[in-house]
Design a protein around this motif. Sequence first.
Motif, mmCIF file in Angstrom:
data_model
loop_
_atom_site.group_PDB
_atom_site.id
_atom_site.type_symbol
_atom_site.label_atom_id
_atom_site.label_comp_id
_atom_site.label_asym_id
_atom_site.label_seq_id
_atom_site.Cartn_x
_atom_site.Cartn_y
_atom_site.Cartn_z
ATOM 1 N N MET A 70 9.910 51.070 63.768
ATOM 2 C CA MET A 70 11.031 51.472 62.925
ATOM 3 C C MET A 70 10.844 50.980 61.494
ATOM 4 O O MET A 70 11.027 51.730 60.526
ATOM 5 N N ASN A 71 10.462 49.715 61.356
ATOM 6 C CA ASN A 71 10.308 49.121 60.020
ATOM 7 C C ASN A 71 9.210 49.799 59.210
ATOM 8 O O ASN A 71 9.247 49.793 57.976
ATOM 9 N N ASN A 72 8.246 50.393 59.915
ATOM 10 C CA ASN A 72 7.155 51.089 59.234
ATOM 11 C C ASN A 72 7.397 52.593 59.111
ATOM 12 O O ASN A 72 6.499 53.339 58.704
ATOM 13 N N THR B 272 -2.986 37.934 63.500
ATOM 14 C CA THR B 272 -2.684 37.146 62.308
ATOM 15 C C THR B 272 -3.837 36.187 62.070
ATOM 16 O O THR B 272 -4.754 36.075 62.901
ATOM 17 N N ALA B 273 -3.797 35.492 60.935
ATOM 18 C CA ALA B 273 -4.811 34.481 60.611
ATOM 19 C C ALA B 273 -4.103 33.209 60.176
ATOM 20 O O ALA B 273 -2.999 33.248 59.623
ATOM 21 N N PHE B 274 -4.735 32.083 60.458
ATOM 22 C CA PHE B 274 -4.164 30.802 60.060
ATOM 23 C C PHE B 274 -5.300 29.835 59.752
ATOM 24 O O PHE B 274 -6.425 29.995 60.235
ATOM 25 N N ASN B 275 -4.994 28.823 58.946
ATOM 26 C CA ASN B 275 -5.993 27.849 58.520
ATOM 27 C C ASN B 275 -5.828 26.525 59.252
ATOM 28 O O ASN B 275 -4.716 26.083 59.518
ATOM 29 N N ILE B 276 -6.945 25.905 59.561
ATOM 30 C CA ILE B 276 -6.973 24.580 60.173
ATOM 31 C C ILE B 276 -7.881 23.691 59.324
ATOM 32 O O ILE B 276 -9.023 24.067 59.015
ATOM 33 N N VAL C 195 -3.543 50.352 70.208
ATOM 34 C CA VAL C 195 -4.926 49.972 70.509
ATOM 35 C C VAL C 195 -5.890 51.125 70.275
ATOM 36 O O VAL C 195 -6.988 50.942 69.730
ATOM 37 N N GLU C 196 -5.484 52.329 70.647
ATOM 38 C CA GLU C 196 -6.402 53.471 70.533
ATOM 39 C C GLU C 196 -6.551 53.974 69.107
ATOM 40 O O GLU C 196 -7.356 54.872 68.840
ATOM 41 N N LYS C 197 -5.772 53.448 68.179
ATOM 42 C CA LYS C 197 -5.811 53.954 66.802
ATOM 43 C C LYS C 197 -6.305 52.872 65.862
ATOM 44 O O LYS C 197 -6.433 51.708 66.222
ATOM 45 N N SER C 198 -6.539 53.252 64.624
ATOM 46 C CA SER C 198 -7.168 52.326 63.672
ATOM 47 C C SER C 198 -6.214 51.801 62.612
ATOM 48 O O SER C 198 -6.536 50.846 61.909
ATOM 49 N N GLU C 199 -5.040 52.405 62.455
ATOM 50 C CA GLU C 199 -4.127 52.026 61.376
ATOM 51 C C GLU C 199 -3.381 50.742 61.707
ATOM 52 O O GLU C 199 -2.621 50.680 62.671
ATOM 53 N N TRP C 200 -3.608 49.716 60.877
ATOM 54 C CA TRP C 200 -2.869 48.465 61.010
ATOM 55 C C TRP C 200 -1.612 48.544 60.150
ATOM 56 O O TRP C 200 -1.648 49.039 59.023
ATOM 57 N N MET C 201 -0.497 48.029 60.688
ATOM 58 C CA MET C 201 0.784 48.050 59.983
ATOM 59 C C MET C 201 1.402 46.655 59.993
ATOM 60 O O MET C 201 1.082 45.828 60.843
ATOM 61 N N LYS C 202 2.272 46.427 59.061
ATOM 62 C CA LYS C 202 2.951 45.134 58.979
ATOM 63 C C LYS C 202 3.831 44.925 60.207
ATOM 64 O O LYS C 202 4.485 45.858 60.674
ATOM 65 N N ALA C 203 3.850 43.698 60.725
ATOM 66 C CA ALA C 203 4.635 43.373 61.922
ATOM 67 C C ALA C 203 5.454 42.116 61.687
ATOM 68 O O ALA C 203 5.159 41.313 60.795
ATOM 69 N N GLU C 204 6.468 41.961 62.501
ATOM 70 C CA GLU C 204 7.285 40.755 62.494
ATOM 71 C C GLU C 204 7.126 40.015 63.808
ATOM 72 O O GLU C 204 7.121 40.631 64.877
ATOM 73 N N VAL C 205 6.990 38.713 63.740
ATOM 74 C CA VAL C 205 6.951 37.843 64.913
ATOM 75 C C VAL C 205 7.899 36.689 64.651
ATOM 76 O O VAL C 205 7.760 36.027 63.613
ATOM 77 N N PRO C 206 8.876 36.451 65.547
ATOM 78 C CA PRO C 206 9.166 37.204 66.765
ATOM 79 C C PRO C 206 9.579 38.645 66.448
ATOM 80 O O PRO C 206 10.196 38.900 65.424
#
Length: 875
Positions: free
Chosen positions: A68-70, A97-101, A49-60
């Motif tokens: 680790m993956n990054n 994430t983003a999704f379309n409706i 939260v305190e930083k600006s770098e976005w990284m790829k994530a897995e859900v679940p």
Amino acid sequence: MNKYYQLQLIAGILSMSLIFLTSCHKVNQNQKMNKQTISLLDHWEFKQVEKSEWMKAEVPGTVHTDLMNNGKIEDPYYRMNEREVQWIDKVDWEYKTAFNIEQSSLNNQHINLHFDGIDTYGIVYINDQKVGETDNMFREWDFDIKPFIKEGQNTLRVVLESPIQKGLVELEKHGYGLPAVNDQSEIGELGDKQVSIFTRKAGYHYGWDWGPRLVTSGIWRDVTVQLWDNNKIDNVLVHQNTNQEKADLTITTALDQPSKKALKVVAKIDGKVVNETTSEANATSISQQFTIENPELWWPANLGDPHLYQLEIELYEDAELLDIHKERIGLRTIKVVQKPDEDGNGKSFYFEVNGRPVFAKGANYIPNDLFLPRVSDSTYHHMIQSTLDANMNMLRVWGGGIYENDIFYDLCDEKGILVWQDFMFACSMYPGDKAFLESVKQEAIDNVKRLRNHASIALWCGNNEMEMAWAPGREDMGWGWKQQYTPVQRKDIWRDYEKVFHELLPEVVTEYTDDQFYWRSSPTGGDGEIAHYEHRSGDMHYWGVWHGEHPFSDFRKYIGRFMSEYGFQSFPEFKSVKKYTIPEDYDIESEVMASHQRSGIGNLRIKKYMEDHYQVPTDFEDFLYVGQLLQAESIYSAIQAHREKMPYCMGSLYWQLNDCWPVASWSSMDFYGEWKALQYFAKDVNKNTSLIVNHDDKKLSVRIASDIDIKDESELNIKLMNFEGKVLFDISKEIQPIEANMTAEVFSNKIGEIIKQSKSDEILLVTTLKNKEEVVDTDYHYFVLQKELSLPQPELEYTFTEKGNDLLVTVSSDQLVKNLFIEVNQEQAELTDNYFDVLPHQKVEVLISSRKNEKISKNNLRFKHLQQTMVEVVK
């Protein structure tokens, strides 16, 4: 028209009507269902939260695995890396994430965001508008997002707040700490501030005496958007009254909301309609009743077929199909029988399935990883198949982990594995404020409703070891917890305990299940009796061996009505140890090996017991191997002792089946899925019918323990031989039919008349039970400790036969081989036997296969036996 033609015409009309009605029903079935589900598992990113770098994530997923993956952190399981990642749980993390409706979807009356699980403190935003918060890892969460959703792209953000910071606030609010003996707060750089008990999160994440401290966060189960009109099925309760002749079923379908119009529910079993019922207006649930004649019953493993029926519930408004619920159900009755003893000093405790007493054989089960989303379906299949292959019929889902994923219970249903299900409380005391109690109540309701219809669910248990540890009203018992508190604090802590385990949880089980059994704590004697090593009711945890340093022979001394915990440690095999260490760590007292041993005195405790029973190898690899034999022999003797006491004792669940990381522990399968020696020994001792051979200074005794009736006469052969194969004593006798759930002595003699002039360190007794020429069981019995055996140096011969990708290994020897270990240096190899003795001039066949369907190469095999680790009394 004559009567014949009239009847023909009527029959034709009825036939056409039936075809028309059937066609109409098929049209209804094939129409598009009202309810829609959009999966939100792709295109996630995360950041601190305190930083600006976005990284790829897995859900679940989890924060730790995403880091680790990054490439931001190293594997915490490797060497001492765990200590380098303790900062992660003290900061907040954000996922998006983003999704379309589509516009047409916005017209649905209901649009919900559904989380199967968030770990743990989450703030949820849709299009930067807060829609709700979460505070319980074990719950499912629904948020109405219709007011926030829009056509086109939408954003979903989840801010995961630090469970440690939240816990510290709750600790401060409570005013004083509560017992949490396994919370490794020192490793977590919190000093003595143990906060795990204030958060509804898996307790083992904070550390245990077999696990690391890795307090992760994450969206750990599936996320979906659910859209529907009118109504949908909330849950289904199956209530059954089943016997051999018929199963009377009542199916209660709870609706998502009261319905203004009448709704129709169609119930199907294996695709056939068995009932149609229409509700009244404003109903909140709909009940249906029907009977299955001559049902195929669900049975535990090795006692019958665990048959499952496919149940389908369809919900209609007029001709519109609103929702479909599907699950497999087993028709059976499960009871816990507590019948007073004739002397009035105790009560039985056993499971009765379909009116038949069942001796429970199995183990305690913990989560397979700290990072739960990466546990694959193949791992679950391997675990439950291994349980079945070891001739077990029960697993206890222990209360410091999680309510397991659906696949776990599905597989237990399929394989006939009964489940003792703990609620998620273990080895601690917990607060009892209003918010905490409400959270626990909803957690219990969610999980009871999710799991209650599984055929495998045999018992709900409130907690693990909390009653025994606190020991209310007994200053001479317990773990010394209550003595740390003032009289007022003691009263408050125990009152909070009773609110949860004597009131809230049993009320949930009563209200939301088919009269399933609730047991308030494990262990307990029930009826206010606190469990101890002499109590004669309820279940027992026996830790005199290991924690109390009792000799292995005390497994035969301290036996309760149901042994729900006991154990002994070992290391993983060398192949596994090499995956998390480097050569400089190859010493049980090295820093790395000590870190991967959370029982404190564990490594030295293994060495102490090894000194009592075996020659202690100086070679590290040999030490690991002998340690596995030590564990296997100890638990083998315990299971034999418990089965020997049937029907007084009717359950034996050792601690523990599996591991959550690479570690020295009480498990019979290591973190990588490798079977330890114990798993092979359990496979042998848990057979339906098993020989038990014991001796003392005066007498040798042979008993037969059997879970099943053997109606025909059997043949018992008892043969004494030396290690070169010379037969010194040989006797056979007929055995009368054997009764289920009983242990009977079938042979005894003075020990001197058996051994005579033979040297006890050079002989073994081979006992074989046959029924209709089929070998039921074989037992090898030695007369001295392993370290005292005068073992020969054998000449082994191996032949290898390829069977497709599998490899058949045939082993023979001119003299006795003790505990031959076949190491397979390939991943996910399976062997039909291992760590076994080879008799002189005997051929033993072992089939080796690969769960990855790889070809097994003989070049990847190594062989080791006990003689190679001994420096004395080896001829």
